[in-house]
Write a protein that holds these residues in place. Structure first.
Motif, PDB file in Angstrom:
ATOM      1  N   TRP B  64       9.956  50.729 -34.130  1.00 57.93           N
ATOM      2  CA  TRP B  64      10.342  51.897 -34.893  1.00 57.93           C
ATOM      3  C   TRP B  64       9.125  52.691 -34.900  1.00 57.93           C
ATOM      4  CZ3 TRP B  64      12.429  47.463 -37.198  1.00 57.93           C
ATOM      5  CH2 TRP B  64      13.886  47.551 -36.993  1.00 57.93           C
ATOM      6  N   PRO B  65       8.718  53.386 -33.893  1.00 59.56           N
ATOM      7  CA  PRO B  65       7.363  53.982 -33.994  1.00 59.56           C
ATOM      8  C   PRO B  65       7.156  55.304 -34.678  1.00 59.56           C
ATOM      9  CG  PRO B  65       8.887  54.694 -31.702  1.00 59.56           C
ATOM     10  CD  PRO B  65       9.433  53.530 -32.700  1.00 59.56           C
ATOM     11  N   ASP B  66       8.221  55.965 -35.128  1.00 55.97           N
ATOM     12  CA  ASP B  66       8.176  56.861 -36.473  1.00 55.97           C
ATOM     13  C   ASP B  66       7.349  56.274 -37.551  1.00 55.97           C
ATOM     14  OD1 ASP B  66       9.172  58.697 -34.653  1.00 55.97           O
ATOM     15  OD2 ASP B  66      11.185  58.981 -35.743  1.00 55.97           O
ATOM     16  N   LEU B  67       7.254  54.865 -37.809  1.00 59.04           N
ATOM     17  CA  LEU B  67       6.706  54.551 -38.759  1.00 59.04           C
ATOM     18  C   LEU B  67       5.167  54.924 -38.921  1.00 59.04           C
ATOM     19  CD1 LEU B  67       8.664  50.977 -39.389  1.00 59.04           C
ATOM     20  CD2 LEU B  67       9.306  53.318 -40.268  1.00 59.04           C
ATOM     21  N   ASP B  68       4.807  55.045 -37.728  1.00 59.10           N
ATOM     22  CA  ASP B  68       3.238  55.355 -37.649  1.00 59.10           C
ATOM     23  C   ASP B  68       2.964  56.718 -37.491  1.00 59.10           C
ATOM     24  OD1 ASP B  68       2.242  52.584 -38.487  1.00 59.10           O
ATOM     25  OD2 ASP B  68       3.287  51.841 -36.644  1.00 59.10           O
ATOM     26  N   ARG B  69       3.937  57.838 -37.816  1.00 60.03           N
ATOM     27  CA  ARG B  69       3.565  59.104 -37.505  1.00 60.03           C
ATOM     28  C   ARG B  69       3.088  59.403 -39.151  1.00 60.03           C
ATOM     29  NH1 ARG B  69       5.682  60.280 -32.469  1.00 60.03           N
ATOM     30  NH2 ARG B  69       7.673  59.186 -32.141  1.00 60.03           N
ATOM     31  N   GLY B  70       2.456  60.699 -38.895  1.00 61.62           N
ATOM     32  CA  GLY B  70       1.482  60.911 -40.232  1.00 61.62           C
ATOM     33  C   GLY B  70       2.768  61.983 -40.873  1.00 61.62           C
ATOM     34  N   PRO B  71       2.550  62.500 -42.179  1.00 63.28           N
ATOM     35  CA  PRO B  71       3.282  63.681 -42.909  1.00 63.28           C
ATOM     36  C   PRO B  71       3.575  64.754 -42.219  1.00 63.28           C
ATOM     37  CG  PRO B  71       1.780  62.418 -44.491  1.00 63.28           C
ATOM     38  CD  PRO B  71       1.340  62.164 -42.724  1.00 63.28           C
ATOM     39  N   ALA B  72       2.568  65.615 -41.632  1.00 60.66           N
ATOM     40  CA  ALA B  72       2.889  66.623 -41.051  1.00 60.66           C
ATOM     41  C   ALA B  72       3.652  66.595 -39.523  1.00 60.66           C
ATOM     42  CB  ALA B  72       1.524  67.210 -40.494  1.00 60.66           C
ATOM     43  N   GLU B  73       3.372  65.507 -38.889  1.00 62.18           N
ATOM     44  CA  GLU B  73       4.107  65.367 -37.570  1.00 62.18           C
ATOM     45  C   GLU B  73       5.829  64.918 -38.092  1.00 62.18           C
ATOM     46  OE1 GLU B  73       2.961  62.096 -35.188  1.00 62.18           O
ATOM     47  OE2 GLU B  73       4.075  62.788 -33.425  1.00 62.18           O
ATOM     48  N   LEU B  74       5.807  64.109 -38.993  1.00 57.19           N
ATOM     49  CA  LEU B  74       7.399  63.632 -39.390  1.00 57.19           C
ATOM     50  C   LEU B  74       7.831  65.149 -39.706  1.00 57.19           C
ATOM     51  CD1 LEU B  74       6.800  60.532 -41.529  1.00 57.19           C
ATOM     52  CD2 LEU B  74       7.760  60.646 -39.349  1.00 57.19           C
ATOM     53  N   TRP B  75       7.216  65.790 -40.512  1.00 56.25           N
ATOM     54  CA  TRP B  75       7.708  67.159 -41.146  1.00 56.25           C
ATOM     55  C   TRP B  75       8.034  68.053 -39.786  1.00 56.25           C
ATOM     56  CZ3 TRP B  75      10.862  68.838 -44.649  1.00 56.25           C
ATOM     57  CH2 TRP B  75      11.006  70.183 -44.944  1.00 56.25           C
ATOM     58  N   LYS B  76       7.039  68.249 -38.859  1.00 49.24           N
ATOM     59  CA  LYS B  76       7.422  68.957 -38.012  1.00 49.24           C
ATOM     60  C   LYS B  76       8.586  68.811 -37.171  1.00 49.24           C
ATOM     61  CE  LYS B  76       4.620  70.985 -33.875  1.00 49.24           C
ATOM     62  NZ  LYS B  76       5.021  70.259 -32.744  1.00 49.24           N
ATOM     63  N   ARG B  77       8.816  67.210 -36.589  1.00 43.45           N
ATOM     64  CA  ARG B  77       9.836  66.690 -35.849  1.00 43.45           C
ATOM     65  C   ARG B  77      11.178  66.948 -36.861  1.00 43.45           C
ATOM     66  NH1 ARG B  77       9.009  62.697 -32.231  1.00 43.45           N
ATOM     67  NH2 ARG B  77      10.547  61.291 -33.219  1.00 43.45           N
ATOM     68  N   GLN B  78      11.092  66.923 -38.245  1.00 41.61           N
ATOM     69  CA  GLN B  78      12.288  67.165 -38.812  1.00 41.61           C
ATOM     70  C   GLN B  78      12.747  68.471 -38.745  1.00 41.61           C
ATOM     71  OE1 GLN B  78      14.189  65.680 -42.004  1.00 41.61           O
ATOM     72  NE2 GLN B  78      14.186  67.452 -43.413  1.00 41.61           N
ATOM     73  N   VAL B  79      11.817  69.511 -38.989  1.00 45.31           N
ATOM     74  CA  VAL B  79      12.250  71.114 -38.899  1.00 45.31           C
ATOM     75  C   VAL B  79      12.633  71.554 -37.440  1.00 45.31           C
ATOM     76  CG1 VAL B  79      11.144  73.337 -39.013  1.00 45.31           C
ATOM     77  CG2 VAL B  79      10.614  71.496 -40.587  1.00 45.31           C
ATOM     78  N   GLU B  80      11.793  70.810 -36.431  1.00 49.75           N
ATOM     79  CA  GLU B  80      12.247  71.141 -35.205  1.00 49.75           C
ATOM     80  C   GLU B  80      13.741  70.481 -34.351  1.00 49.75           C
ATOM     81  OE1 GLU B  80       8.578  70.324 -32.866  1.00 49.75           O
ATOM     82  OE2 GLU B  80       7.872  72.502 -33.689  1.00 49.75           O
ATOM     83  N   GLU B  81      13.985  69.616 -35.405  1.00 46.93           N
ATOM     84  CA  GLU B  81      15.455  68.821 -35.373  1.00 46.93           C
ATOM     85  C   GLU B  81      15.055  67.751 -34.227  1.00 46.93           C
ATOM     86  OE1 GLU B  81      18.842  71.289 -35.011  1.00 46.93           O
ATOM     87  OE2 GLU B  81      18.190  72.282 -36.966  1.00 46.93           O
TER      88      GLU B  81
END
Lengths: 426, 482
Positions: B64-81
């Protein structure tokens, strides 16, 4: 996904949509899991059929016209001052410069109070006289711990060490025999229902069955044998088996499609299931439901945005749909809302409020003398510490509901308590 | 996975490794034997968990590679759906569950789970998802260390600040949420503080900030910090500086070393690892050890396990939903493979846990996953467990990227086996204990087989009835209690 959620949220709508999507997706996933399990191959025909096929007992409500009490717990401590706004108390607006609900937006105004505009779906019930509010209610002394306050308010027997909730004591006073007489929607038995009388707990009506018992009685026989003991889990397994057997009529009844639709929220789904349980007549007389997310330290927000608008709207739409869905059965059902405590008068710096004391209770449905506000208004003060003071013990409201609807003695349900007259129940 | 046919651990050994593990399988039993017994194994688990190579569990994180993404990147990926935060949180729960199935360091895992539940930041929340995996990693690093260091690391962690409203609290009207729950849930306990303590606690914690909805960076904002004398119980500080971080540190150190905190922490430990309503004499003894050792956790666990109360508590705890799911996978020896679709076992396992009442760290309230039995001894839980046991016993769901054992693992190819002996074999394998008379009777009822009935590969039980036997074992108190 449980509905019992405290909140921490921004007020931004994008994110709220993502949250909704989360709940939706989680439920889809769970439903998928349930469906997939049901696809398991049949085991019929193996070995001797030594046990009777599991029948569906004919247990029904002792009195099909009997009363039903739905206790809706607003978990996390709702802000009663936003739900029922004391618009004529000038301190309210002084203490909440940003989050106060403007007078001109309030519904069902009288000289002192008005309803939050997000409660609009409940206006028809208010005007029809089947919904009332009692303000400045709560426990005798402040308790600002969510967990200690929930225990105390649901146990409702100060000084007693017995672990018997007030609804469990009420069950002991009712003549019914159904294993579903006391039913909680969710995963755990709430303190109010916990105790010596059996309580059934169900997440979703459709899942309330024992897997693998379709073919014959062997699995049930082995489960009953395995859990013959006296421990809590033994009891839970036996209650699960008898409850699931009795639950068949509710599972067979399709969900209602009320004219005012249920919201897709956890509360909407739970109340839709409660309606099925009531309409199917399986003997549930006391049912508990939770709505979470009321712990609004941040972003309770304004009438335009925020958690209060969202949660109050969900509450109102869910209750309105529920009573519409009940149809003729609505004449038997009384719903009461209760929260462990209220919020402080003064807003904090985060568009929210911190833990307080007095609160509002809604009473809806059968026997309610609605369309008006009850309770004695103590007036507000505007300091960091100031609370809405409690002028009506919450047990006085509950006493009227249970004595008028169930004809029971208050002494058993609220030991040592001398209720005051509220007048909210006919 | 190999069948668990080697000699059984003694009941006392089984008790220790079951209570502090996730179910005895062949690997764990072998680890215990190689360490020289359960006590020696426990000591090694506490002091040198690295002595147990854990590659099989460590490698799972990559699934599950998302477990090692940082907060800003996780947020960006959420906003960009691209991927919602809730999906990342689901991955987190899955990672924990699969890790618990595979790990050879169950004591570290169990303690990480314990502290993460006590110092709770729910996964099913809002903004805190950005920092939630980092929060779990932080707790894990301190799980066998010292409570004062753990408390310092968690209280001001961005995930906790976001969840309990500390991230935006300011001196103008301090938000009491974190200040209160720190006292009630994380340290002193209910009834051991008053409302003035809550206010001062909230004031001390002002200044810690997270840039919500933007960069998600944590910072300290001096102009938001309340300055002036603060008092909480016996703690007092002039708190005159604009930078209040030093005062926060001293305050948390004070709380961690307070006798009420010692009692509160040890009572929760004893409730989780000994029994519900543990004797107060035991809690007092453990609290003394905690204080004498400067809040170090290992000596407390050693004292707990050495106590008579622990030794006599076998079977007194009910497995919670996640523990039930993990123990069921381990008992059945189901091999979990890397997920390739949403329906893969490693993904579906999360729905199994929520079907029993709760997936990991999804408890919605700040008091965290309950450690008492009665919460989980509900009819809804019983129905959920029976449903999960039934589908796993039959290998019907989930199925993708999972490897179930078949009846041939137990029923010999040549010579028939008596049913009672077969139940005993299954019990030794699944539960690491001989079948009791009661379990054999239960199995007879479940399958319709007689005790002496001969079972071979032509028998109906082998052909299509075997799930009934496995389910009867999994449904029994022998599996659900630990």
């Amino acid at each position: 996904m449980t509905t019992d959620q405290f909140q921490t949220s921004c007020g931004c709508s994008d994110y709220d949509e993502a949250r909704t999507a989360l709940s939706r997706r989680a439920l889809i996933g769970t439903a998928l899991a349930g469906g997939a399990i049901a696809l398991g191959p049949s085991l019929g025909g193996s070995g001797p059929r030594a046990y009777a096929v599991t029948g569906r007992p004919a247990t029904r409500l002792a009195n099909p016209a009997g009363s039903v009490l739905v206790l809706l717990s607003l978990r996390g401590a709702a802000d009663g001052l936003s739900l029922v706004v004391p618009h004529a108390d000038p301190t309210y607006y002084a203490a909440r410069p940003r989050i106060a609900v403007p007078r001109e937006s309030l519904l069902a105004q009288d000289a002192m109070f008005g309803l939050h505009p997000a409660l609009a779906p409940l206006l028809p019930m208010w005007e029809a006289g089947t919904l009332a509010a009692v303000h400045a209610t709560g426990m005798a002394t402040p308790n600002r711990s969510h967990f200690a306050a929930m225990e105390a308010i649901e146990d409702a027997a100060p000084g007693s060490t017995a672990r018997n909730g007030w609804l469990n004591r009420l069950l002991g006073e009712l003549p019914g025999v159904s294993p579903l007489q006391g039913t909680a929607m969710g995963n755990q038995v709430p303190t109010s229902l916990f105790g010596t009388n059996p309580a059934f707990v169900v997440g979703r009506v459709d899942n309330a069955k024992v897997a693998g018992t379709e073919e014959d009685g062997r699995r049930l026989a082995s489960l009953k044998h395995a859990w013959k003991g006296t421990g809590p889990m033994s009891r839970a397994v036996r209650d699960a088996i008898s409850g699931a057997e009795t639950f068949g009529a509710a599972r067979d009844l399709p969900a209602g499609q009320p004219a005012t639709a249920y919201p897709g929220s956890g509360l909407g789904k739970a109340l839709s299931d409660v309606s099925r349980i009531v309409r199917s007549g399986v003997g549930a007389e006391v049912i508990t439901v939770d709505q979470g997310d009321w712990d609004m330290h941040t972003d309770a927000g304004t009438v335009e945005w925020g958690e209060m608008k969202r949660n109050a709207g969900d509450l109102a739409a869910s209750i309105a749909a529920f009573f519409a869905d009940l149809g003729p059965a609505a004449d038997r059902v009384t719903l009461v809302t209760l929260s462990e405590f209220g919020r402080r008068v003064k807003e904090n710096d985060d568009y929210g409020t911190d833990h307080g004391f007095g609160n509002v209770m809604f009473v809806a449905g059968a026997g309610v003398r609605g369309g008006r506000y009850y309770g004695s208004w103590p007036g507000l003060a505007n300091s960091l510490d100031s609370d809405l003071l409690v002028t009506t013990d919450y047990r006085s409201v509950l006493t009227e509901v249970v004595t008028r609807r169930f004809g029971v003695s208050v002494a058993q349900v609220f030991p040592g308590f001398a209720p005051q007259a509220v007048g909210v129940m006919a | 996975m190999a069948r668990n046919t080697a000699g059984l651990l003694t009941p006392a050994q089984r008790h220790l490794v079951t209570r502090f593990g996730y179910g005895v399988d062949a690997t764990l039993a072998e680890d215990v034997r190689r360490a020289g017994g359960a006590s020696a194994w426990f000591e090694l688990q506490l002091t040198r968990p690295g002595a147990f190579p854990d590659g099989a569990a460590e490698g799972v994180r990559r699934w599950w590679p998302d477990l090692d993404r940082g907060p800003a990147e996780l947020w960006k990926r959420q906003v960009e759906e691209v991927r919602g935060g809730w999906e990342v949180m689901e991955d987190y729960g899955r990672w924990l569950l699969v890790r618990r199935i595979r790990t050879r360091r169950p004591v570290l895992e169990k303690m990480a789970e314990f502290w993460e539940a006590m110092l709770h930041v729910p996964v099913s929340g809002d903004a805190q998802f950005t920092w939630r995996v980092d929060y779990g990693d932080t707790v894990r690093r301190h799980a066998l260390g010292r409570f004062d260091e753990l408390l310092a690391a968690t209280t001001t962690h961005p995930a906790m600040l976001i969840f309990l409203s500390g991230a935006t609290s300011t001196k103008r009207a301090p938000n009491e949420n974190l200040g209160r729950e720190l006292l009630e849930l994380h340290t002193l306990g209910t009834g051991n503080y008053d409302e003035d303590d809550v206010k001062a606690s909230a004031r001390i914690l002002t200044g810690h900030h997270v840039d919500l909805w933007e960069t998600w960076k944590a910072s300290y904002v001096e102009e938001d910090h309340y300055r002036g004398r603060v008092k909480v119980r016996g703690f007092s500080a002039k708190n005159a500086k604009a930078d209040g971080r030093r005062v926060t540190e001293e305050y948390l150190h004070y709380l961690a070393h307070h006798p009420d905190t010692a009692h509160h922490v040890c009572e929760r430990l004893a409730t989780k690892f000994v029994r519900d309503d543990p004797p107060q004499s035991l809690v007092r003894r453990l609290a003394k050890v905690y204080l004498r050792n400067d809040t170090a956790i290992v000596p407390v666990l050693q004292a707990l396990v050495a106590s008579k109360e622990f030794r006599t508590s076998a079977g007194d705890k009910l497995r919670d939903p996640s523990e039930d799911v993990v123990a069921t996978y381990r008992a059945l020896g189901v091999e979990v493979g890397r997920p390739r679709s949403g329906d893969s076992g490693a993904n579906a396992i999360l729905w199994q846990a929520s079907g029993l009442g709760l997936s990991p760290h999804a408890w919605p309230r700040p008091d965290g996953t309950p450690v008492r039995n009665d919460v989980w001894a509900s009819p809804a839980r019983a129905l959920g467990s029976m449903s999960m046991h039934w589908s796993m016993a039959g290998g019907w769901w989930p199925t993708a990227e999972l490897d179930y054992r078949t009846p041939s693992a137990w029923v010999p190819a040549k010579k028939p086996i008596r049913f009672a002996d077969l139940v005993d074999e299954v019990s030794r394998d699944l539960l690491h204990r001989p079948a009791s008379k009661h379990l054999v009777e239960t199995a007879c009822l479940a399958t319709g087989c007689g005790r002496k009935e001969k079972i071979d590969r032509e028998h109906g039980l082998y052909q299509w009835g075997f799930p009934r036997l496995l389910a009867a074992v999994l449904d029994s108190p022998d599996h659900l209690a630990c």
